[in-house]
Design an enzyme around this catalytic site. Structure first.
Site, short mmCIF file in Angstrom:
data_model
loop_
_atom_site.label_atom_id
_atom_site.label_comp_id
_atom_site.label_asym_id
_atom_site.label_seq_id
_atom_site.Cartn_x
_atom_site.Cartn_y
_atom_site.Cartn_z
N LYS A 178 0.91 -0.92 0.07
CA LYS A 178 -0.17 0.47 0.72
C LYS A 178 0.93 1.07 -0.11
O LYS A 178 1.59 1.60 1.19
CB LYS A 178 -1.15 0.02 1.18
CG LYS A 178 -2.00 0.45 1.53
CD LYS A 178 -1.53 2.27 1.36
CE LYS A 178 -2.28 3.36 1.80
NZ LYS A 178 -2.03 4.56 1.68
N GLU A 253 8.57 1.13 11.81
CA GLU A 253 9.29 2.10 11.04
C GLU A 253 9.02 3.21 11.37
O GLU A 253 8.04 3.68 10.26
CB GLU A 253 10.03 1.76 10.00
CG GLU A 253 10.32 0.56 9.95
CD GLU A 253 11.42 -0.04 10.38
OE1 GLU A 253 12.48 1.13 11.08
OE2 GLU A 253 12.40 -0.34 10.01
N CYS A 287 13.14 10.26 7.73
CA CYS A 287 13.20 9.96 9.23
C CYS A 287 14.42 10.21 9.73
O CYS A 287 14.42 10.20 10.94
CB CYS A 287 12.51 8.14 8.79
SG CYS A 287 13.80 7.31 8.23
N GLU A 386 8.46 16.29 14.89
CA GLU A 386 9.17 16.28 14.07
C GLU A 386 9.31 17.20 12.99
O GLU A 386 7.35 17.01 13.40
CB GLU A 386 8.94 15.00 13.52
CG GLU A 386 10.03 14.59 12.68
CD GLU A 386 9.50 13.02 11.73
OE1 GLU A 386 8.43 12.32 12.03
OE2 GLU A 386 10.26 12.11 11.89
P1 NAD Z 1 1.83 8.49 8.03
O1 NAD Z 1 1.72 7.90 8.91
O2 NAD Z 1 1.07 10.02 7.32
O3 NAD Z 1 1.19 7.70 6.47
C1 NAD Z 1 1.81 6.69 6.51
C2 NAD Z 1 1.05 5.32 5.58
O4 NAD Z 1 0.54 4.63 6.70
C3 NAD Z 1 0.89 6.17 4.01
O5 NAD Z 1 0.93 5.13 3.49
C4 NAD Z 1 -0.71 6.30 4.47
O6 NAD Z 1 -1.45 6.26 3.50
C5 NAD Z 1 -1.14 5.08 5.28
N1 NAD Z 1 -1.69 5.44 6.50
C6 NAD Z 1 -2.54 6.44 7.28
N2 NAD Z 1 -3.37 6.53 8.08
C7 NAD Z 1 -3.21 4.71 8.34
C8 NAD Z 1 -4.16 4.35 9.11
N3 NAD Z 1 -5.32 5.23 9.89
N4 NAD Z 1 -4.03 2.81 8.80
C9 NAD Z 1 -3.03 2.82 8.46
N5 NAD Z 1 -2.63 3.58 7.38
C10 NAD Z 1 -2.76 4.33 7.77
O7 NAD Z 1 3.51 9.00 7.19
P2 NAD Z 1 4.20 10.18 5.81
O8 NAD Z 1 3.22 11.26 6.22
O9 NAD Z 1 3.57 8.91 4.43
O10 NAD Z 1 5.57 10.15 6.00
C11 NAD Z 1 5.92 10.69 6.91
C12 NAD Z 1 6.76 9.71 8.37
O11 NAD Z 1 7.24 8.27 8.29
C13 NAD Z 1 7.59 10.81 8.87
O12 NAD Z 1 6.70 10.48 11.07
C14 NAD Z 1 8.57 9.99 9.04
O13 NAD Z 1 9.88 9.86 10.04
C15 NAD Z 1 7.90 8.89 9.08
N6 NAD Z 1 9.19 7.42 8.14
C16 NAD Z 1 10.48 6.59 9.39
C17 NAD Z 1 10.56 5.81 8.30
C18 NAD Z 1 11.66 5.56 8.69
O14 NAD Z 1 12.66 4.03 8.29
N7 NAD Z 1 11.64 5.22 10.51
C19 NAD Z 1 11.17 6.32 6.71
C20 NAD Z 1 10.76 6.67 6.32
C21 NAD Z 1 8.73 8.31 7.20
#
Ligand code: NAD
Length: 500
Positions: A178, A253, A287, A386
């Site tokens: 997804k 993650e 991240c 963040e």
């Molecule tokens: P997000 O949490 O908004 O979304 C991540 C994914 O989850 C997307 O595909 C989104 O559609 C889905 N999603 C949203 N709501 C959901 C729910 N209620 N249930 C299940 N899935 C859901 O994050 P983002 O804005 O896409 O990315 C940025 C964040 O990701 C930052 O906090 C960053 O630090 C983190 N990040 C972490 C890593 C890591 O490896 N630790 C890597 C990259 C990004």
């Protein structure tokens, strides 16, 4: 403009509702492609297809050498599409073409190959001879978990496609990917290549759409066995709650606020450039970004003077220009959020060293100037939260103990760095920082042979390396009786039946 379809059970399909949404280039603010907006019924279809592929299909029981051969063949086919993938990744996610060309696409593919090759490990582990409470031969089998959902963030779309698919598939699982709604296109290109490579239907499925309902439905679904989630800590918390209903395996993650510690004896020129790379790589949307720069008081002023000069080399501009090193942030909403943090830093008494506004002479997308604040107090929002944008917070420390305390003064624990000419001193600090990865005299170098993941609220579990592969297996213990038919020697015989 291309209209994509999702991959479910080996077929390319529209959403059952027929709904779609457009993917927008954050640099030029123009549509790149149209994709299906899936709903719960599409998730049900994908889960049914994946379930069938796992429960009845050849993939989980295939000899490991054959699975590896097929996955490496897939990587070769993707190699042939690198130029197209570099362009698409650039346009969908606002990542400069320089970076997608030199890093994201080729490095992602190398990581895919490395993870696949690392899966060539024995699935059988004999245990030492056991004679208490009964003589028996025991061994451990590593088996695939089943249907694994990979839910991805938008910031490194190709890398996450590689990270969520290679280890899961190599260990004999099937996947439902997804991708994030901002950047699903390279994942959909991966899906096309999977079918060209002749993978059995249902082994790889890609479902596009909003976090709710697509992500939530995958987390709750009773026929999904595992969720591997990359995204924010806030959503990660919800994922864990939704998955709890069916005791799913969950890897998270999540976010970070990583400290980048420069000790008094650091090579200053290297550390200055390293601090810029740590904070402004991918416009700060990483991240593990080094967003809290902690400087020894004795070098603080000199460091900032050099930093201000070197910041002029960050080239903000059109992502399709190969000279550009920093693009926009992902969306208008994200820019508003970043600008809110810049305003809060000013209000909370931080000193603006450079940036703080919107750059001139760039396309009309969601650009923010690379911004540095010094004199940032540990109670301020830019020290604690963040931001996920190009904003660096600088704080001074007087002793190494204070540096470690400041580094650990966070609910996150994803990554950190230490800059010093003394390996012993740097390793000592590295050991005291509570984070999943600590770089010494370096930053951002994540590789497929080392584990990556967070302490504290930065997540649970690990990706990459053998630790990441293990997250995609169940451990089964098999006990084989060695006593044979002599009932008198069965130690449990007296417990439920009277001997006559
Ligand atoms: P997000 O949490 O908004 O979304 C991540 C994914 O989850 C997307 O595909 C989104 O559609 C889905 N999603 C949203 N709501 C959901 C729910 N209620 N249930 C299940 N899935 C859901 O994050 P983002 O804005 O896409 O990315 C940025 C964040 O990701 C930052 O906090 C960053 O630090 C983190 N990040 C972490 C890593 C890591 O490896 N630790 C890597 C990259 C990004």
């Amino acid at each position: 403009m291309e209209t994509y379809r999702m991959l479910i059970g080996g077929e390319f399909v529209d959403a059952a509702s027929g709904r779609t949404f457009d993917v927008i280039d954050p640099c030029r603010v123009e549509p790149v492609a149209r994709v299906p907006a899936a709903g719960r019924e599409d998730v049900d279809r994908a889960v049914a297809a994946a379930r069938k592929a796992f429960d009845e299909g050849p993939w989980p029981g295939m000899p490991q050498e054959e699975r590896i051969r097929r996955l490496l063949d897939l990587a070769d086919r993707l190699d042939a599409k690198q130029t197209m993938l570099m362009d698409l990744e650039c346009r969908q996610a606002g990542i400069p073409i320089r970076k997608t060309t030199l890093m994201d696409i080729p490095v992602g593919l190398e990581m895919f190959r490395a993870m696949v090759k690392a899966s060539a490990v024995p699935r059988y582990e004999p245990l030492p001879w056991i004679d208490f409470p009964a003589v028996s031969w025991n061994f451990v089998l590593r088996e695939p978990i089943g249907v694994c959902a990979g839910i991805c963030a938008w910031n490194f779309p190709w890398l996450f496609t590689m990270w969520k698919s290679a280890p899961a598939l190599a260990m004999g699982n099937v996947v439902i990917l997804k991708p994030a709604s901002y950047s699903p296109l390279t994942c959909l290109e991966f899906a096309k290549t999977v079918t060209e490579a002749g993978f059995p239907p249902g082994v790889v499925n890609v479902v596009t759409g909003a976090g709710n309902p697509v992500g939530t439905a995958l987390c709750e679904h009773p026929r999904v066995d595992k969720v591997s989630f990359t995204g924010s800590t806030e959503v990660g918390r919800e994922v864990q709650q939704l998955a709890a209903g069916t005791i799913k395996r969950v890897t998270l993650e999540l976010g970070g606020k990583s400290p980048n510690v420069v000790l008094a004896d650091a090579d200053l020129d290297m550390a200055v450039d390293g601090a810029i790379f740590a904070a402004f790589f991918n416009a700060g949307q990483a991240c593990e970004a080094g967003t809290r720069l902690l400087l020894d008081a004795s070098i603080h002023d000199e460091f900032l003077a050099r930093l201000r000069e070197r910041m002029k080399l960050v080239r903000v501009g059109d992502t399709q220009d190969f000279e550009t090193t920093m693009g926009p942030v992902i969306s208008e909403g994200q820019r508003t959020k970043v600008e809110g943090y810049i305003a809060s830093a000013r209000q909370e008494g931080a000193r603006l060293l450079c940036g703080g506004g919107r750059p001139q002479g760039v396309p009309r997308g969601w650009f923010v100037e690379p911004t540095v604040f010094s004199d940032v107090g540990p109670a301020t929002r830019i020290f604690r939260e963040e931001i996920f944008g190009p904003v660096l917070a600088v704080t001074k420390f007087a002793t190494v103990d204070e540096a470690v305390a400041l580094a650990n003064d966070t609910s996150y624990g994803l990554a950190a760095a230490v800059w010093s000419k003394s390996s012993i001193g740097a390793i000592d600090v590295a050991r005291r920082i509570r984070a999943g990865t600590v770089w010494i005299n370096d930053y951002h170098l994540i590789n497929a042979d080392a584990p990556f993941g967070g302490f504290k609220q930065s997540g649970r579990g690990r990706e990459l390396s053998r630790y990441g592969l293990e997250e995609y297996t169940e451990i089964k213990h098999v006990h084989v009786d060695q006593i044979g038919p002599d009932r008198d020697r069965k130690f449990w015989f007296d417990y439920v039946m009277n001997r006559e």
